[in-house]
Design a protein around this motif. Structure first.
Motif, PDB file in Angstrom:
ATOM      1  N   THR A 143      17.034  51.626   9.704  1.00 48.93           N
ATOM      2  CA  THR A 143      16.038  52.068   8.738  1.00 48.93           C
ATOM      3  C   THR A 143      14.971  50.992   8.649  1.00 48.93           C
ATOM      4  O   THR A 143      15.280  49.817   8.419  1.00 48.93           O
ATOM      5  CB  THR A 143      16.676  52.298   7.351  1.00 48.93           C
ATOM      6  N   ILE A 144      13.744  51.398   8.848  1.00 47.18           N
ATOM      7  CA  ILE A 144      12.597  50.501   8.830  1.00 47.18           C
ATOM      8  C   ILE A 144      11.803  50.825   7.571  1.00 47.18           C
ATOM      9  O   ILE A 144      11.497  51.990   7.308  1.00 47.18           O
ATOM     10  CB  ILE A 144      11.736  50.703  10.100  1.00 47.18           C
ATOM     11  N   THR A 145      11.486  49.798   6.791  1.00 46.95           N
ATOM     12  CA  THR A 145      10.864  49.988   5.488  1.00 46.95           C
ATOM     13  C   THR A 145       9.475  49.371   5.451  1.00 46.95           C
ATOM     14  O   THR A 145       9.267  48.258   5.950  1.00 46.95           O
ATOM     15  CB  THR A 145      11.739  49.338   4.392  1.00 46.95           C
ATOM     16  N   ALA A 146       8.546  50.094   4.832  1.00 44.35           N
ATOM     17  CA  ALA A 146       7.183  49.585   4.670  1.00 44.35           C
ATOM     18  C   ALA A 146       7.200  48.373   3.739  1.00 44.35           C
ATOM     19  O   ALA A 146       7.906  48.365   2.735  1.00 44.35           O
ATOM     20  CB  ALA A 146       6.276  50.675   4.090  1.00 44.35           C
ATOM     21  N   LEU A 147       6.443  47.350   4.106  1.00 43.63           N
ATOM     22  CA  LEU A 147       6.290  46.207   3.215  1.00 43.63           C
ATOM     23  C   LEU A 147       5.446  46.617   2.019  1.00 43.63           C
ATOM     24  O   LEU A 147       4.456  47.359   2.182  1.00 43.63           O
ATOM     25  CB  LEU A 147       5.596  45.042   3.944  1.00 43.63           C
ATOM     26  N   PRO A 148       5.789  46.151   0.827  1.00 47.67           N
ATOM     27  CA  PRO A 148       4.948  46.474  -0.321  1.00 47.67           C
ATOM     28  C   PRO A 148       3.558  45.839  -0.137  1.00 47.67           C
ATOM     29  O   PRO A 148       3.446  44.758   0.442  1.00 47.67           O
ATOM     30  CB  PRO A 148       5.662  45.880  -1.514  1.00 47.67           C
ATOM     31  N   GLN A 149       2.540  46.538  -0.607  1.00 48.75           N
ATOM     32  CA  GLN A 149       1.196  45.987  -0.482  1.00 48.75           C
ATOM     33  C   GLN A 149       1.060  44.811  -1.431  1.00 48.75           C
ATOM     34  O   GLN A 149       1.582  44.827  -2.545  1.00 48.75           O
ATOM     35  CB  GLN A 149       0.146  47.045  -0.814  1.00 48.75           C
ATOM     36  N   ALA A 150       0.362  43.796  -0.949  1.00 49.89           N
ATOM     37  CA  ALA A 150       0.128  42.618  -1.776  1.00 49.89           C
ATOM     38  C   ALA A 150      -0.770  43.007  -2.961  1.00 49.89           C
ATOM     39  O   ALA A 150      -1.701  43.803  -2.798  1.00 49.89           O
ATOM     40  CB  ALA A 150      -0.530  41.517  -0.953  1.00 49.89           C
ATOM     41  N   PRO A 151      -0.472  42.470  -4.143  1.00 51.69           N
ATOM     42  CA  PRO A 151      -1.314  42.790  -5.291  1.00 51.69           C
ATOM     43  C   PRO A 151      -2.737  42.278  -5.062  1.00 51.69           C
ATOM     44  O   PRO A 151      -2.938  41.242  -4.451  1.00 51.69           O
ATOM     45  CB  PRO A 151      -0.648  42.074  -6.459  1.00 51.69           C
ATOM     46  N   SER A 152      -3.722  43.029  -5.541  1.00 55.93           N
ATOM     47  CA  SER A 152      -5.115  42.588  -5.408  1.00 55.93           C
ATOM     48  C   SER A 152      -5.404  41.511  -6.430  1.00 55.93           C
ATOM     49  O   SER A 152      -4.881  41.511  -7.512  1.00 55.93           O
ATOM     50  CB  SER A 152      -6.096  43.721  -5.575  1.00 55.93           C
ATOM     51  N   VAL A 153      -6.238  40.601  -6.014  1.00 51.76           N
ATOM     52  CA  VAL A 153      -6.628  39.510  -6.922  1.00 51.76           C
ATOM     53  C   VAL A 153      -8.025  39.687  -7.417  1.00 51.76           C
ATOM     54  O   VAL A 153      -8.848  40.327  -6.916  1.00 51.76           O
ATOM     55  CB  VAL A 153      -6.498  38.133  -6.260  1.00 51.76           C
TER      56      VAL A 153
END
Length: 153
Positions: A143-153
């Protein structure tokens, strides 16, 4: 590729897609160490090669199981990431070794069996090439999982 195109965009040519995948592989120190090569890459499919050298064999002369596992894991991740077209990591995988890998080259062929927005289930067959013939040495699924998007600064 224009800067307006997102990575893994459907408008990217097959050659550019493969070149982008090779750039990612080149950023992986272990992949460079063992001489891994991205042979083919398309959305949801990957073929990764590893030349068999003395450095990756174990004491009985077989390719070390960890290297066979690496080839499966990396190919699975490429298949899942290109299917979802986002940066990914492996969240789990299982491997069955079916015969010792003795030969000149490992060939890991993976494809996405199913994918959604956040994960992909992928399958990989790992072959060893010896005297021009391929023999199956391992089968893996992950199972390959998407990395969470980095929060915008």
């Amino acid at each position: 590729m224009s800067t307006s195109q997102a990575p893994w965009s459907p408008e990217v040519s097959p050659e550019t897609f493969l070149a982008m995948g090779r750039e990612v592989l080149a950023q992986q120190p272990f992949s460079r160490l063992i001489g891994a090569e991205l042979h083919a890459l398309s959305p949801g499919q990957c073929e990764l090669h590893v030349p068999v050298t003395e450095a990756i064999r174990q004491q009985h002369g077989f390719v070390h199981g960890g290297v066979v596992s690496y080839a499966a894991d990396n190919a699975l991740t490429y298949a899942g990431g290109t299917a979802m077209r986002v940066p990914v990591v492996t969240s789990e995988f299982k491997i069955n070794y079916v015969r010792p890998a003795v030969g000149e080259r490992l060939i890991a062929r993976a494809h996405a069996v199913h994918h959604g927005k956040s994960q992909a289930v992928c399958r990989c067959d790992v072959f060893v090439l010896k005297n021009g013939a391929e023999k199956l040495c391992a089968v893996a699924q992950g199972t390959i999982t998407a990395l969470p998007q980095a929060p915008s600064v």
